[in-house]
Motif scaffolding. Structure first.
Motif, PDB file in Angstrom:
ATOM      1  N   MET A  64       0.846  -1.242   0.001  1.00 36.63           N
ATOM      2  CA  MET A  64       0.126  -0.040   0.067  1.00 36.63           C
ATOM      3  C   MET A  64       0.964   1.117   0.119  1.00 36.63           C
ATOM      4  O   MET A  64       2.000   1.226   0.758  1.00 36.63           O
ATOM      5  CB  MET A  64      -0.799   0.028   1.392  1.00 36.63           C
ATOM      6  N   LEU A  65       0.474   2.202  -0.777  1.00 37.95           N
ATOM      7  CA  LEU A  65       1.257   3.409  -0.871  1.00 37.95           C
ATOM      8  C   LEU A  65       0.349   4.491  -0.174  1.00 37.95           C
ATOM      9  O   LEU A  65      -0.765   4.666  -0.385  1.00 37.95           O
ATOM     10  CB  LEU A  65       1.495   3.725  -2.239  1.00 37.95           C
ATOM     11  N   LEU A  66       1.123   5.040   0.793  1.00 37.10           N
ATOM     12  CA  LEU A  66       0.245   6.369   1.699  1.00 37.10           C
ATOM     13  C   LEU A  66       0.856   7.477   0.979  1.00 37.10           C
ATOM     14  O   LEU A  66       1.995   8.021   0.934  1.00 37.10           O
ATOM     15  CB  LEU A  66       0.945   6.267   2.912  1.00 37.10           C
ATOM     16  N   ARG A 108      11.453  -1.283   8.387  1.00 33.25           N
ATOM     17  CA  ARG A 108      11.165  -1.161   6.743  1.00 33.25           C
ATOM     18  C   ARG A 108      10.162   0.019   6.541  1.00 33.25           C
ATOM     19  O   ARG A 108      10.652   0.686   5.329  1.00 33.25           O
ATOM     20  CB  ARG A 108      10.217  -2.460   6.767  1.00 33.25           C
ATOM     21  N   MET A 109       9.398   0.691   7.355  1.00 29.88           N
ATOM     22  CA  MET A 109       8.591   1.826   7.043  1.00 29.88           C
ATOM     23  C   MET A 109       9.676   3.024   6.751  1.00 29.88           C
ATOM     24  O   MET A 109       9.167   3.819   6.005  1.00 29.88           O
ATOM     25  CB  MET A 109       7.793   2.055   8.128  1.00 29.88           C
ATOM     26  N   THR A 110      10.765   3.079   7.534  1.00 27.76           N
ATOM     27  CA  THR A 110      11.569   4.314   7.307  1.00 27.76           C
ATOM     28  C   THR A 110      12.662   4.056   6.213  1.00 27.76           C
ATOM     29  O   THR A 110      13.263   5.149   5.866  1.00 27.76           O
ATOM     30  CB  THR A 110      12.338   4.738   8.756  1.00 27.76           C
ATOM     31  N   GLY A 111      12.989   2.842   5.785  1.00 23.31           N
ATOM     32  CA  GLY A 111      13.888   2.473   4.989  1.00 23.31           C
ATOM     33  C   GLY A 111      15.173   2.558   5.664  1.00 23.31           C
ATOM     34  O   GLY A 111      16.254   2.433   5.106  1.00 23.31           O
ATOM     35  N   MET A 112      15.455   2.331   7.098  1.00 23.93           N
ATOM     36  CA  MET A 112      16.428   2.770   7.840  1.00 23.93           C
ATOM     37  C   MET A 112      16.972   1.073   8.224  1.00 23.93           C
ATOM     38  O   MET A 112      18.050   1.096   8.302  1.00 23.93           O
ATOM     39  CB  MET A 112      16.351   3.140   9.105  1.00 23.93           C
TER      40      MET A 112
END
Length: 80
Positions: free
Chosen positions: A1-3, A41-45
């Motif tokens: 899903m893209l926010l 994962r959400m932050t890409g960190m």
């Protein structure tokens, strides 16, 4: 899903999109709605850097009495 967020909303926060993503992940983590892995994962960190960010902000991991008891049982089993 893209926010997707309106650019004006992002700009009104005074944060870059990356900073806003981190802030959102940190707040969701504090509310116990995300795990460290999910926040990473959400932050890409990645989970290690996300956990370091939490530490930098002095946000501890939720650790319940049940977690402690489970850890103690595991340790006891190692020494039997």
């Amino acid at each position: 899903m893209l926010l997707e967020l309106d650019d004006q909303i992002v700009q009104s926060t005074g944060l870059s999109p990356e900073e806003l993503r981190i802030e959102l992940a940190v707040q969701l983590y504090k509310q116990e709605k995300l795990t460290v892995g999910q926040g990473g994962r959400m932050t890409g960190m990645g989970s290690v850097k996300f956990q370091q960010e939490l530490g930098r902000r002095r946000i501890s991991s939720p650790f319940t009495k049940e977690d402690l008891n489970s850890d103690l049982e595991t340790l006891a089993g190692l020494f039997q």
